[in-house]
Design a protein around this motif. Structure first.
Motif, PDB file in Angstrom:
ATOM      1  N   PRO A   1       0.828  -1.210   0.000  1.00  0.00           N
ATOM      2  CA  PRO A   1       0.000   0.000   0.000  1.00  0.00           C
ATOM      3  C   PRO A   1       0.863   1.262   0.000  1.00  0.00           C
ATOM      4  CG  PRO A   1       0.030  -1.005   2.175  1.00  0.00           C
ATOM      5  CD  PRO A   1       0.747  -1.949   1.252  1.00  0.00           C
ATOM      6  N   LEU A   2       0.264   2.363  -0.422  1.00  0.00           N
ATOM      7  CA  LEU A   2       0.958   3.644  -0.411  1.00  0.00           C
ATOM      8  C   LEU A   2       0.781   4.322   0.939  1.00  0.00           C
ATOM      9  CD1 LEU A   2      -0.019   5.119  -3.906  1.00  0.00           C
ATOM     10  CD2 LEU A   2       2.133   4.042  -3.249  1.00  0.00           C
ATOM     11  N   GLY A   3       1.852   4.942   1.418  1.00  0.00           N
ATOM     12  CA  GLY A   3       1.786   5.709   2.651  1.00  0.00           C
ATOM     13  C   GLY A   3       1.365   7.136   2.369  1.00  0.00           C
ATOM     14  N   ASP A   4       1.274   7.942   3.413  1.00  0.00           N
ATOM     15  CA  ASP A   4       0.907   9.353   3.268  1.00  0.00           C
ATOM     16  C   ASP A   4       1.893  10.125   2.397  1.00  0.00           C
ATOM     17  OD1 ASP A   4      -1.292   8.926   4.876  1.00  0.00           O
ATOM     18  OD2 ASP A   4      -0.304   9.654   6.706  1.00  0.00           O
ATOM     19  N   ASP A   5       3.131   9.635   2.322  1.00  0.00           N
ATOM     20  CA  ASP A   5       4.153  10.295   1.510  1.00  0.00           C
ATOM     21  C   ASP A   5       4.119   9.856   0.044  1.00  0.00           C
ATOM     22  OD1 ASP A   5       5.096   7.699   1.796  1.00  0.00           O
ATOM     23  OD2 ASP A   5       7.002   8.288   2.710  1.00  0.00           O
ATOM     24  N   GLY A   6       3.169   8.969  -0.302  1.00  0.00           N
ATOM     25  CA  GLY A   6       3.042   8.502  -1.677  1.00  0.00           C
ATOM     26  C   GLY A   6       3.981   7.373  -2.039  1.00  0.00           C
ATOM     27  N   LEU A   7       4.736   6.854  -1.066  1.00  0.00           N
ATOM     28  CA  LEU A   7       5.665   5.746  -1.308  1.00  0.00           C
ATOM     29  C   LEU A   7       5.035   4.438  -0.859  1.00  0.00           C
ATOM     30  CD1 LEU A   7       9.016   7.297   0.016  1.00  0.00           C
ATOM     31  CD2 LEU A   7       7.959   7.530  -2.240  1.00  0.00           C
ATOM     32  N   HIS A   8       5.396   3.366  -1.541  1.00  0.00           N
ATOM     33  CA  HIS A   8       4.920   2.042  -1.144  1.00  0.00           C
ATOM     34  C   HIS A   8       5.484   1.682   0.224  1.00  0.00           C
ATOM     35  CE1 HIS A   8       4.185   1.871  -5.501  1.00  0.00           C
ATOM     36  NE2 HIS A   8       3.203   1.058  -5.163  1.00  0.00           N
ATOM     37  N   LYS A   9       4.682   1.016   1.034  1.00  0.00           N
ATOM     38  CA  LYS A   9       5.081   0.619   2.392  1.00  0.00           C
ATOM     39  C   LYS A   9       4.956  -0.894   2.524  1.00  0.00           C
ATOM     40  CE  LYS A   9       5.691   4.911   3.439  1.00  0.00           C
ATOM     41  NZ  LYS A   9       7.033   5.435   3.432  1.00  0.00           N
ATOM     42  N   ALA A  10       5.994  -1.596   2.129  1.00  0.00           N
ATOM     43  CA  ALA A  10       6.012  -3.061   2.203  1.00  0.00           C
ATOM     44  C   ALA A  10       6.220  -3.511   3.648  1.00  0.00           C
ATOM     45  CB  ALA A  10       7.126  -3.607   1.314  1.00  0.00           C
ATOM     46  N   ASP A  11       5.708  -4.679   3.965  1.00  0.00           N
ATOM     47  CA  ASP A  11       5.843  -5.231   5.319  1.00  0.00           C
ATOM     48  C   ASP A  11       7.296  -5.389   5.732  1.00  0.00           C
ATOM     49  OD1 ASP A  11       3.097  -5.375   5.557  1.00  0.00           O
ATOM     50  OD2 ASP A  11       2.992  -7.495   5.034  1.00  0.00           O
ATOM     51  N   TRP A  12       8.189  -5.613   4.785  1.00  0.00           N
ATOM     52  CA  TRP A  12       9.597  -5.858   5.104  1.00  0.00           C
ATOM     53  C   TRP A  12      10.399  -4.564   5.280  1.00  0.00           C
ATOM     54  CZ3 TRP A  12      11.502  -3.720   0.742  1.00  0.00           C
ATOM     55  CH2 TRP A  12      10.808  -3.930  -0.460  1.00  0.00           C
ATOM     56  N   MET A  13       9.765  -3.414   5.129  1.00  0.00           N
ATOM     57  CA  MET A  13      10.461  -2.148   5.353  1.00  0.00           C
ATOM     58  C   MET A  13      10.427  -1.801   6.837  1.00  0.00           C
ATOM     59  SD  MET A  13       9.151   0.185   2.223  1.00  0.00           S
ATOM     60  CE  MET A  13       9.723  -0.115   0.561  1.00  0.00           C
ATOM     61  N   ARG A  14      11.501  -1.197   7.324  1.00  0.00           N
ATOM     62  CA  ARG A  14      11.612  -0.812   8.724  1.00  0.00           C
ATOM     63  C   ARG A  14      11.398   0.680   8.885  1.00  0.00           C
ATOM     64  NH1 ARG A  14      13.745  -4.730  12.084  1.00  0.00           N
ATOM     65  NH2 ARG A  14      13.754  -6.690  10.927  1.00  0.00           N
ATOM     66  N   ASP A  15      10.673   1.039   9.920  1.00  0.00           N
ATOM     67  CA  ASP A  15      10.486   2.439  10.265  1.00  0.00           C
ATOM     68  C   ASP A  15      11.518   2.753  11.342  1.00  0.00           C
ATOM     69  OD1 ASP A  15       9.488   4.990  10.426  1.00  0.00           O
ATOM     70  OD2 ASP A  15       7.769   4.436  11.668  1.00  0.00           O
ATOM     71  N   THR A  16      12.586   3.448  10.969  1.00  0.00           N
ATOM     72  CA  THR A  16      13.685   3.721  11.895  1.00  0.00           C
ATOM     73  C   THR A  16      13.898   5.225  11.999  1.00  0.00           C
ATOM     74  OG1 THR A  16      15.498   3.786  10.274  1.00  0.00           O
ATOM     75  CG2 THR A  16      14.807   1.586  11.062  1.00  0.00           C
ATOM     76  N   PHE A  17      14.883   5.610  12.814  1.00  0.00           N
ATOM     77  CA  PHE A  17      15.265   7.018  12.908  1.00  0.00           C
ATOM     78  C   PHE A  17      16.200   7.414  11.765  1.00  0.00           C
ATOM     79  CE2 PHE A  17      14.153   6.122  17.379  1.00  0.00           C
ATOM     80  CZ  PHE A  17      13.154   7.069  17.518  1.00  0.00           C
ATOM     81  N   LYS A  18      16.479   6.480  10.863  1.00  0.00           N
ATOM     82  CA  LYS A  18      17.341   6.691   9.694  1.00  0.00           C
ATOM     83  C   LYS A  18      18.753   7.123  10.085  1.00  0.00           C
ATOM     84  CE  LYS A  18      13.408   7.696   6.648  1.00  0.00           C
ATOM     85  NZ  LYS A  18      12.965   6.355   6.599  1.00  0.00           N
ATOM     86  N   ASP A  19      19.234   6.536  11.173  1.00  0.00           N
ATOM     87  CA  ASP A  19      20.639   6.668  11.575  1.00  0.00           C
ATOM     88  C   ASP A  19      21.294   5.376  11.092  1.00  0.00           C
ATOM     89  OD1 ASP A  19      23.075   6.258  13.038  1.00  0.00           O
ATOM     90  OD2 ASP A  19      22.426   7.813  14.442  1.00  0.00           O
ATOM     91  N   LEU A  20      22.077   5.468  10.023  1.00  0.00           N
ATOM     92  CA  LEU A  20      22.580   4.263   9.361  1.00  0.00           C
ATOM     93  C   LEU A  20      23.456   3.402  10.263  1.00  0.00           C
ATOM     94  CD1 LEU A  20      23.250   5.409   5.706  1.00  0.00           C
ATOM     95  CD2 LEU A  20      21.131   4.695   6.821  1.00  0.00           C
ATOM     96  N   ARG A  21      24.210   4.009  11.137  1.00  0.00           N
ATOM     97  CA  ARG A  21      25.049   3.226  12.044  1.00  0.00           C
ATOM     98  C   ARG A  21      24.157   2.424  13.007  1.00  0.00           C
ATOM     99  NH1 ARG A  21      29.920   2.222  11.660  1.00  0.00           N
ATOM    100  NH2 ARG A  21      30.325   4.065  10.423  1.00  0.00           N
ATOM    101  N   GLU A  22      23.107   3.049  13.543  1.00  0.00           N
ATOM    102  CA  GLU A  22      22.165   2.330  14.406  1.00  0.00           C
ATOM    103  C   GLU A  22      21.421   1.255  13.626  1.00  0.00           C
ATOM    104  OE1 GLU A  22      19.476   5.080  16.278  1.00  0.00           O
ATOM    105  OE2 GLU A  22      21.079   6.020  17.472  1.00  0.00           O
TER     106      GLU A  22
END
Length: 188
Positions: free
Chosen positions: A21-42
């Protein structure tokens, strides 16, 4: 008549229902995607703790090639299983404003980080080793990049090549891919 039109639509577009499904940002949101703080080292530490490989996928709203991947390639059971079981996937919005912290500690908005990484196409998938030097950027650390949309076999073989750490050997991806295609008699 309405029933016939509905049936014709289902036959004509059978994979539409399997796309993420598409998220509010218009991007697909697959189950295998992670919602993180986008700190690549973490994210790398968390991926390693789970025994998975870190992958970044850069996408944008309205991208027909992203849609192709989410409708035709990612839902393929073998690919979906690999992504779910073996990869820690972080989505980056090519034109987004969410802060991203690169491996070297630099923090920029998604759109500025994508520019820093010289990513020109969506989708772009970036794959990382289990260890990254403290001063490395994502582009320096990536063991493979897949810019654009590819078919099932190219995508599946790249995922497997990364998991098998083929980038450490003397069989580059193109040779690996050709060998697998030939061994399995696959026509893509």
């Amino acid at each position: 008549m309405l029933k016939q039109l509905f049936t014709a639509a289902l036959v004509s577009f059978p994979l539409l229902s399997s796309a993420a499904p598409l998220g509010d940002d218009g991007l697909h949101k697959a189950d295998w995607m992670r919602d993180t703080f986008k700190d690549l080292r973490e994210d790398l530490e968390e991926a390693n703790a789970e025994g998975k490989r870190l992958m970044i996928i850069i996408e944008q709203r309205g991208c027909i090639y992203c849609r192709k991947m989410h409708e035709d390639v990612f839902p393929v059971p073998e690919i979906d299983a690999i992504l779910n079981d073996q990869f820690f996937v972080v989505q980056i919005n090519m034109f987004g404003d969410v802060e991203v912290t690169d491996f070297d500690g630099t923090t920029l908005s998604e759109k500025d980080m994508v520019g820093r990484w010289n990513a020109l196409f969506t989708p772009t998938m970036m794959f990382f080793p289990t260890e990254v030097a403290e001063d490395a950027t994502a582009t320096q650390a990536a063991v493979a990049n897949m810019p654009g949309a590819f078919g099932k076999w190219t995508t599946q073989n790249l995922l497997n090549w990364v998991l098998e750490e083929g980038y450490l050997g003397d069989e580059g991806f193109q040779k690996y891919h050709a060998r697998i295609i030939q061994e399995q008699g696959i026509t893509e």
